[in-house]
Structure formats: structure tokens, C-alpha cells
Design a protein around this motif. Sequence first.
Motif, PDB file in Angstrom:
ATOM      1  N   ARG A 182      12.878  66.369  13.037  1.00  0.00           N
ATOM      2  CA  ARG A 182      14.132  65.559  12.684  1.00  0.00           C
ATOM      3  C   ARG A 182      13.667  64.318  12.541  1.00  0.00           C
ATOM      4  O   ARG A 182      12.791  63.516  13.659  1.00  0.00           O
ATOM      5  CB  ARG A 182      15.089  65.563  13.659  1.00  0.00           C
ATOM      6  N   PRO A 183      14.209  63.499  10.938  1.00  0.00           N
ATOM      7  CA  PRO A 183      13.475  62.028  11.237  1.00  0.00           C
ATOM      8  C   PRO A 183      14.469  61.067  11.606  1.00  0.00           C
ATOM      9  O   PRO A 183      13.849  60.128  12.035  1.00  0.00           O
ATOM     10  CB  PRO A 183      13.006  62.228   9.884  1.00  0.00           C
ATOM     11  N   PHE A 184      14.907  61.230  11.583  1.00  0.00           N
ATOM     12  CA  PHE A 184      16.009  60.538  12.666  1.00  0.00           C
ATOM     13  C   PHE A 184      17.008  61.408  13.391  1.00  0.00           C
ATOM     14  O   PHE A 184      17.681  62.311  14.329  1.00  0.00           O
ATOM     15  CB  PHE A 184      17.459  60.311  11.722  1.00  0.00           C
ATOM     16  N   GLU A 185      17.997  60.759  14.713  1.00  0.00           N
ATOM     17  CA  GLU A 185      18.243  60.540  15.999  1.00  0.00           C
ATOM     18  C   GLU A 185      19.870  61.113  15.873  1.00  0.00           C
ATOM     19  O   GLU A 185      20.471  61.968  16.349  1.00  0.00           O
ATOM     20  CB  GLU A 185      18.914  60.225  17.340  1.00  0.00           C
ATOM     21  N   GLU A 186      20.519  60.335  14.486  1.00  0.00           N
ATOM     22  CA  GLU A 186      22.388  60.252  14.516  1.00  0.00           C
ATOM     23  C   GLU A 186      21.657  61.655  13.812  1.00  0.00           C
ATOM     24  O   GLU A 186      21.378  62.884  13.176  1.00  0.00           O
ATOM     25  CB  GLU A 186      22.333  59.242  12.778  1.00  0.00           C
ATOM     26  N   SER A 187      23.270  61.968  14.729  1.00  0.00           N
ATOM     27  CA  SER A 187      23.890  63.496  13.515  1.00  0.00           C
ATOM     28  C   SER A 187      25.220  63.198  13.575  1.00  0.00           C
ATOM     29  O   SER A 187      25.641  61.879  14.515  1.00  0.00           O
ATOM     30  CB  SER A 187      23.645  64.656  15.062  1.00  0.00           C
ATOM     31  N   ILE A 188      26.453  64.693  13.284  1.00  0.00           N
ATOM     32  CA  ILE A 188      27.340  64.264  13.412  1.00  0.00           C
ATOM     33  C   ILE A 188      28.091  65.687  13.727  1.00  0.00           C
ATOM     34  O   ILE A 188      27.231  66.496  13.889  1.00  0.00           O
ATOM     35  CB  ILE A 188      27.624  63.963  11.859  1.00  0.00           C
ATOM     36  N   PRO A 189      29.497  65.407  14.488  1.00  0.00           N
ATOM     37  CA  PRO A 189      29.890  67.065  14.626  1.00  0.00           C
ATOM     38  C   PRO A 189      30.041  68.084  13.016  1.00  0.00           C
ATOM     39  O   PRO A 189      30.303  67.277  12.280  1.00  0.00           O
ATOM     40  CB  PRO A 189      31.227  67.139  14.800  1.00  0.00           C
ATOM     41  N   MET A 190      29.681  68.942  13.715  1.00  0.00           N
ATOM     42  CA  MET A 190      30.199  69.913  12.736  1.00  0.00           C
ATOM     43  C   MET A 190      31.023  70.949  12.560  1.00  0.00           C
ATOM     44  O   MET A 190      31.687  71.511  13.259  1.00  0.00           O
ATOM     45  CB  MET A 190      28.842  71.015  12.749  1.00  0.00           C
ATOM     46  N   PRO A 191      32.097  70.110  11.177  1.00  0.00           N
ATOM     47  CA  PRO A 191      33.307  71.079  11.928  1.00  0.00           C
ATOM     48  C   PRO A 191      33.712  72.398  11.448  1.00  0.00           C
ATOM     49  O   PRO A 191      34.473  73.736  12.091  1.00  0.00           O
ATOM     50  CB  PRO A 191      34.017  70.437  10.034  1.00  0.00           C
ATOM     51  N   GLU A 192      32.443  73.233  10.761  1.00  0.00           N
ATOM     52  CA  GLU A 192      32.662  74.583  10.384  1.00  0.00           C
ATOM     53  C   GLU A 192      31.548  75.186  11.973  1.00  0.00           C
ATOM     54  O   GLU A 192      31.046  74.635  12.436  1.00  0.00           O
ATOM     55  CB  GLU A 192      32.040  74.932   9.254  1.00  0.00           C
TER      56      GLU A 192
END
Length: 296
Positions: free
Chosen positions: A252-262
Motif C-alpha cells: 500500500r503506497p498510501f494510508e488513505e482509504s475510503i469505505p467500499m459501497p459493495e
Amino acid sequence: MSEQSVPPLNWLRAFEASARLLSFTKAAQELNMSQSAVSQQMRSLESYLGQVLFLRGPRVLKLTEVGRNYLPVVQQALAGLSRGTRALSNKNKKKSLTIQCNLAFSMFWLAPRLQSFQHQNPWITVRILSELWPPMATEENADVEIRFGYRLEDKLGVQRLFNDTCFPVCSPDILEAVQTDWTLFDLYDCSGMQGDWEAWFAGTGKHPQDDKPINYASTFGVSLSMAMYGAGLSMANETFSQALIDRGLLARPFEESIPMPESHYLIHNHDRPESEATRIFKAWLETQTKASWTKT
């Protein structure tokens, strides 16, 4: 005799028993036939093959060299037929489990964990039915289905398995270069996702170079493989990528993530009675997916 034809199965069963027991009488008893019927079938088989299989004496029955060579061939063929029939038979329903799921789930989530399940339950035989596209209905022979979709709990009243997130991944071989300037690398995604690159850009404030194209694949099996082989960055979800990250195949190059709708949902096949193997698998699945809901 046609090169593609085979003798009738009852002749082959009679030959195997007669050759193994070296007695038409004993073979007839084992097969619940008359001695004369077995003897006649062996003459028919020899005529069909154009070869003598037995040397017949007043009180003795011996195999010819042709018969000795033919016996293991027939035994292996009958054993293979028996194994294949047992695999399709309903006699072992309580000891078998048929799981229907998409290809990416079977590859990236189920496969790394299935050994643990089978180690705990060695008496259960597992059969996996995998599709590329989400099915419209549960297969008739499936005990359970794990279906990917959006808000299926509202539509079907089924159990959601994961509280998932999505984020970019890449090969560890290019991690440093990606972290230096990720906008230089190609982007990959699985088509049809709501948790995609555009959603991640909007949720994190990161943006690529103007008019940066996004390459799409029809399955995560392809898009994640592109990342593993160093082709660029792929949008991933935790369910599919975590085992690959743990093994050092992705990073993972970044810490940022978002909720996955599916998410993936457990669907019960109400047309099949729930077996003990199915109940055990559901309990195991609940334990395995619980961490997704307790993470911070």
C-alpha cells in the motif's frame, strides 16, 4: 471393433471379477448372476476384442498374457468411474459442501483460508463453483452462495459479510518510485465498481495528472495481477488484497482509504436442506469475517 468404442460395462465388470477371482462361479456369486451368464459374457468379450483372455480347464481358470495385461486397465477404468460417480452422488451429502462464489473471491479470500477450514474439518469435501460475473440466482447444487453486490441486504434480506475499504496497491518492487511520484504510473481497476479510482480521488483529495486514463479489467483477478507484476497501481479492496499484502506480493503506497459501497453477502439456498457441513461452514465464515467489523 471401432477404435473409439468400448465393450459393454457389464462385460467389463464380469471380466474384472472373473480375472481377479480366477473363477466364473465365484464371479457370478459376487455379481449376483448365474455362472453360465458370466461364462457367456466372457466369450462375448473375447469375440468383441478378437483376443483370448482365459485359458479354460476342467477345474481351473487361468489368464492368458493378454488377459493379465488387460486386467489392470479395466480395474483402473472401473475405479475412475466409481470415483466420479461418488463425487456426483447424493450419498455423501452430509460430508460434502458446495460453495458458489465469484472467481476473485475464491482466489484471493477463500483459497488462502480454505486449508485452515479443511484442517479443522477433514471429513468435509469442498466443491467450489466460481463465476466471472455475479449470478442472478443461486445454483441448484450450491449449499451456500457468497455473492458480490451493492446493498443486497435491502433487496434480498441476506447477510453482509464484510465492512470493507478500498485503496490503491502496487508491487513492492516499485513502491519507492510510486511514493515519490505516483502520477507517473498507469492506473488499473475492476470495471463496474462504485468504490473506484474516481471515488478514491474524491474522498482523499489526491488527483492524477490531467486526462490520466484508467485501465479496466472485468475481474479483480486481472486488475490485481497487473499491480503484482509491476504494471502500475490498482484500486483494491481489503477483502481481496490483505492476504497478498501480508505475503509481500502487494504493498500500500498510501494510508488513505475510503469505505467500499459493495460487499460480499452470504445467501442461503432454501431449496436444499441444510447439512451439518453447511452449518459448520457458516459458523467458520462468521468467525473469519468478524474482524472486518471490529477493526477501527
